[in-house]
Scaffold this motif. Structure first.
Motif, short mmCIF file in Angstrom:
data_model
loop_
_atom_site.label_atom_id
_atom_site.label_comp_id
_atom_site.label_asym_id
_atom_site.label_seq_id
_atom_site.Cartn_x
_atom_site.Cartn_y
_atom_site.Cartn_z
N ILE A 114 -78.35 30.51 6.65
CA ILE A 114 -78.37 31.68 7.52
C ILE A 114 -78.82 32.88 6.70
O ILE A 114 -78.33 33.12 5.60
CB ILE A 114 -76.96 31.97 8.11
CG1 ILE A 114 -76.37 30.71 8.73
CG2 ILE A 114 -77.05 33.12 9.10
CD1 ILE A 114 -77.08 30.20 9.93
N SER A 115 -79.77 33.64 7.25
CA SER A 115 -80.21 34.87 6.61
C SER A 115 -79.61 36.06 7.35
O SER A 115 -79.57 36.08 8.59
CB SER A 115 -81.74 34.97 6.61
OG SER A 115 -82.18 36.15 5.97
N ARG A 116 -79.12 37.03 6.61
CA ARG A 116 -78.56 38.26 7.20
C ARG A 116 -79.30 39.46 6.63
O ARG A 116 -79.35 39.66 5.41
CB ARG A 116 -77.07 38.36 6.89
CG ARG A 116 -76.41 39.67 7.36
CD ARG A 116 -74.92 39.65 7.13
NE ARG A 116 -74.32 40.92 7.48
CZ ARG A 116 -73.82 41.79 6.60
NH1 ARG A 116 -73.84 41.52 5.31
NH2 ARG A 116 -73.29 42.93 7.01
N ALA A 117 -79.86 40.28 7.52
CA ALA A 117 -80.62 41.45 7.10
C ALA A 117 -79.70 42.62 6.84
O ALA A 117 -78.87 42.97 7.68
CB ALA A 117 -81.64 41.81 8.16
N LEU A 118 -79.85 43.23 5.66
CA LEU A 118 -79.13 44.46 5.35
C LEU A 118 -80.03 45.67 5.60
O LEU A 118 -79.56 46.77 5.85
CB LEU A 118 -78.67 44.44 3.89
CG LEU A 118 -77.81 43.22 3.50
CD1 LEU A 118 -77.48 43.25 2.02
CD2 LEU A 118 -76.55 43.16 4.34
N SER A 119 -81.33 45.47 5.50
CA SER A 119 -82.35 46.43 5.89
C SER A 119 -83.63 45.63 6.06
O SER A 119 -83.62 44.40 5.92
CB SER A 119 -82.52 47.53 4.83
OG SER A 119 -83.21 47.03 3.69
N ASN A 120 -84.74 46.29 6.32
CA ASN A 120 -86.01 45.57 6.43
C ASN A 120 -86.51 45.08 5.08
O ASN A 120 -87.46 44.29 5.01
CB ASN A 120 -87.07 46.46 7.07
CG ASN A 120 -86.95 46.47 8.58
OD1 ASN A 120 -86.06 45.85 9.14
ND2 ASN A 120 -87.84 47.18 9.24
N THR A 121 -85.90 45.53 4.00
CA THR A 121 -86.34 45.16 2.66
C THR A 121 -85.21 44.54 1.84
O THR A 121 -85.30 44.47 0.62
CB THR A 121 -86.89 46.39 1.91
OG1 THR A 121 -85.88 47.40 1.85
CG2 THR A 121 -88.11 46.95 2.63
N ASP A 122 -84.16 44.09 2.50
CA ASP A 122 -83.00 43.56 1.78
C ASP A 122 -82.27 42.57 2.68
O ASP A 122 -81.96 42.87 3.84
CB ASP A 122 -82.06 44.72 1.41
CG ASP A 122 -80.92 44.30 0.49
OD1 ASP A 122 -81.01 43.20 -0.10
OD2 ASP A 122 -79.95 45.07 0.38
N ASN A 123 -82.02 41.35 2.18
CA ASN A 123 -81.25 40.39 2.95
C ASN A 123 -80.42 39.52 2.03
O ASN A 123 -80.54 39.58 0.80
CB ASN A 123 -82.17 39.52 3.82
CG ASN A 123 -82.96 38.50 3.02
OD1 ASN A 123 -83.60 38.84 2.02
ND2 ASN A 123 -82.95 37.24 3.45
N GLU A 124 -79.55 38.74 2.62
CA GLU A 124 -78.72 37.81 1.86
C GLU A 124 -78.72 36.46 2.57
O GLU A 124 -79.00 36.38 3.78
CB GLU A 124 -77.29 38.34 1.74
CG GLU A 124 -76.60 38.61 3.06
CD GLU A 124 -75.28 39.36 2.91
OE1 GLU A 124 -75.10 40.04 1.88
OE2 GLU A 124 -74.44 39.27 3.83
N LEU A 125 -78.40 35.39 1.84
CA LEU A 125 -78.39 34.04 2.39
C LEU A 125 -76.98 33.47 2.34
O LEU A 125 -76.23 33.67 1.38
CB LEU A 125 -79.33 33.13 1.61
CG LEU A 125 -80.82 33.50 1.59
CD1 LEU A 125 -81.60 32.48 0.78
CD2 LEU A 125 -81.39 33.61 3.00
#
Length: 550
Positions: A114-125
């Protein structure tokens, strides 16, 4: 209205189709039999958005994301197709709010990345174990880092992915081990380190990997065997290639387009170098040999930063002869103008216009540092890049004052409005499509699920003074340039009120403004009839103001 997306089942006899009404982007899910065309609606909540569908390995159920719970946060759900029963399986945690989607399913069908966006230039898996419902964080970092196209390998221990957590800030091929946040980059010489990788595909049998390399905007496909690392021949085509899906026979299917080539599907066999075109887009009787190729150029901006752009010159252009010119501003802003097929570009070119498509600071494709140069308080620095673009065109004799227009959509629409307020004497005509006029009202009225992502780029609503300072609406009294405003009534991203604000302000100030507000469109113009109306209107508008006798 057409469809928004489709996802084929593993067997290929069924598909999940997403469709919305009037450009609202509130996609509902339909089950479609690909042989008979019979369909059954699976969701019917027009206030919610569904998507990012992944089929279970037995083709009896699906996983997807939806914001049906509160209209803001996306959760991950499972649906049994036999009875339509659904179950929320990921996201019901206050620390996991925001936008989430399924990035990959394991070969055995027991795990989801699962990918979670923190911003349009930052995410976590995150790794979700489906039988137990337990989930664990895969990534951990201290800054803005992108983890894209992750693939959990058959051992369920190793992950292939793209990541930009490196000194150059460019997306590169890498791998991780489940249980460790360390990212190991593949530095074996396969990919030229000057370029960024913007997509990756692993074949169903995990034998091949295909990457799409962004070479100054052009997209090249490179493929190799995963285990042996044997590089395979690439398709002998130059332009925009994407996909690269290998089948069990070792042939590869991809899409290809370019400045003079509309998108089509092709098949490539690396073993015998057989290249076959599978689809044939209609050119409606137009001779595509008359279409124009661009030239990659660059110029220096106010601070000596080198800015790349694509220069299109009309057929028969004589060096040093000024011609009507359009400066094109792309959307995003974390996007990039790339030399694909733009029908309206070729129309303008064949009618004597030149076009300069700029990739100003803030554009993607050139590394993290370049991409972040226009963030927040530096918003207007990208506008100064467009001013430098016009200066460069004039200095090189391509055009002159009174013959220059600007057009752009979405964030590019903001650029248009920003340029005619910051530089009111620069352009003779301008066209803004679905652009932002007032950053404060834009953030207040955009769909809730988009707001926090855009605040990370433009600035928070709590800093309303800054948002108003960069908003073109506050300087509408400076507008001298004739403006055409294009918008969709149902736009969920940039609400149509942005268009109405700038139209009213210009009219109140006695300026020249025309408009096209489509009642059945959203963020852009998608229906063919409306597209024709738009293009005709734009062409006539620019002809009127840029082709005056000098």
């Amino acid at each position: 209205d057409g469809i928004d997306f489709f996802t084929l089942s593993w067997g290929g006899d069924l598909a999940i189709v997403g469709a919305s009404v009037g450009g609202s982007e509130q996609s509902q899910l339909f089950l479609v039999d690909t042989r008979t065309g019979r369909r059954r609606q699976l969701t019917n909540k027009p206030e919610a958005r569904y998507g990012m569908v992944v089929w279970a390995k037995d083709d009896r159920s699906i996983y997807y994301r939806s914001n049906e719970k509160n209209g803001r946060d996306f959760y991950i759900y499972h649906m049994n197709l036999a009875d339509g029963k659904t179950e929320e399986i990921f996201g019901n945690d206050s620390t996991l709010d925001g936008s989430k989607w399924i990035a990959n399913m394991s070969q055995d069908g027991t795990k989801l990345i699962i990918s979670r966006a923190l911003s349009n230039t930052d995410n976590e898996l995150w790794l979700l174990d489906l039988p137990s419902g337990q989930y664990t964080a895969l990534t951990k970092d201290s800054g803005d880092v992108l983890y894209e196209a992750p693939v959990l390998m058959p051992d369920n221990k190793n992950i292939l992915l793209l990541c930009n957590d490196n000194p150059e800030g460019r997306l590169r091929l890498a791998w991780m081990e489940v249980g460790s946040p360390d990212v190991h980059f593949v530095n074996d010489g396969w990919i030229d380190p000057r370029w960024e990788i913007d997509d990756m595909v692993v074949s169903r049998d995990y034998r091949y990997i295909t990457v799409r390399v962004n070479e100054n905007g052009y997209a090249r496909l490179k493929a190799r065997e995963i285990e042996s690392k044997l590089e395979l021949p690439s398709p002998p085509l130059d332009g925009m290639l994407s996909g690269g899906y290998f089948d069990s026979s070792g042939t590869c299917v991809f899409t290809y387009s370019g400045p003079t080539q509309a998108p089509d599907v092709w098949r490539w066999n690396p073993a015998d170098s057989e290249l076959t075109q599978l689809t044939f887009t209609s050119y409606a009787g137009i001779d595509r040999t008359t279409f124009i190729m661009p030239k990659l150029v660059s110029f220096r901006s106010f601070d000596s930063l080198e800015i790349p752009a694509f220069l299109y010159l009309p057929p028969g252009y004589e060096e040093g002869t000024p011609v009507p010119f359009l400066v094109y501003a792309h959307g995003g802003p974390e996007s990039q103008f790339r030399p694909g097929f733009y029908r309206n570009f070729q129309y303008f070119l064949l009618n004597g216009y030149g076009i300069l498509a700029v990739n100003p600071r803030g554009s993607s494709g050139y590394g993290k540092t370049y991409r972040d140069l226009d963030n927040y308080k530096n918003r207007k620095h990208s506008l100064m890049d467009y001013k430098a673009a016009v200066d460069w065109l004039i200095a090189n004799g391509y055009t002159r004052h009174g013959m220059i227009g600007i057009r752009g959509g979405s964030y590019g629409g903001y650029v248009v409005l920003g340029m005619i307020t910051e530089y009111p004497d620069l352009f003779a005509a301008a066209a803004d499509a679905v652009g932002i006029a007032n950053f404060k009202t834009f953030l207040e009225n955009t769909k809730p699920y988009r707001r926090y992502l855009r605040e990370a780029e433009y600035g928070p609503l709590s800093d309303s003074a800054f948002l108003m300072e960069i908003s073109p609406i506050t300087k509408a009294d400076r507008i001298k340039t004739p403006l055409l405003v294009i918008h969709g009534e149902n736009d969920p991203r940039v609400p149509v009120e942005e268009a109405r604000q700038i139209i009213k302000a210009i009219r109140d100030n006695g300026g020249v403004v025309d408009s096209l507000i489509f009642p059945d469109e959203g963020h852009g113009v998608a229906k063919r009839g409306n597209i024709i109306v738009r293009y005709r209107k734009e062409a006539a508008f620019f002809d009127r103001y840029l082709k005056k006798p000098q």
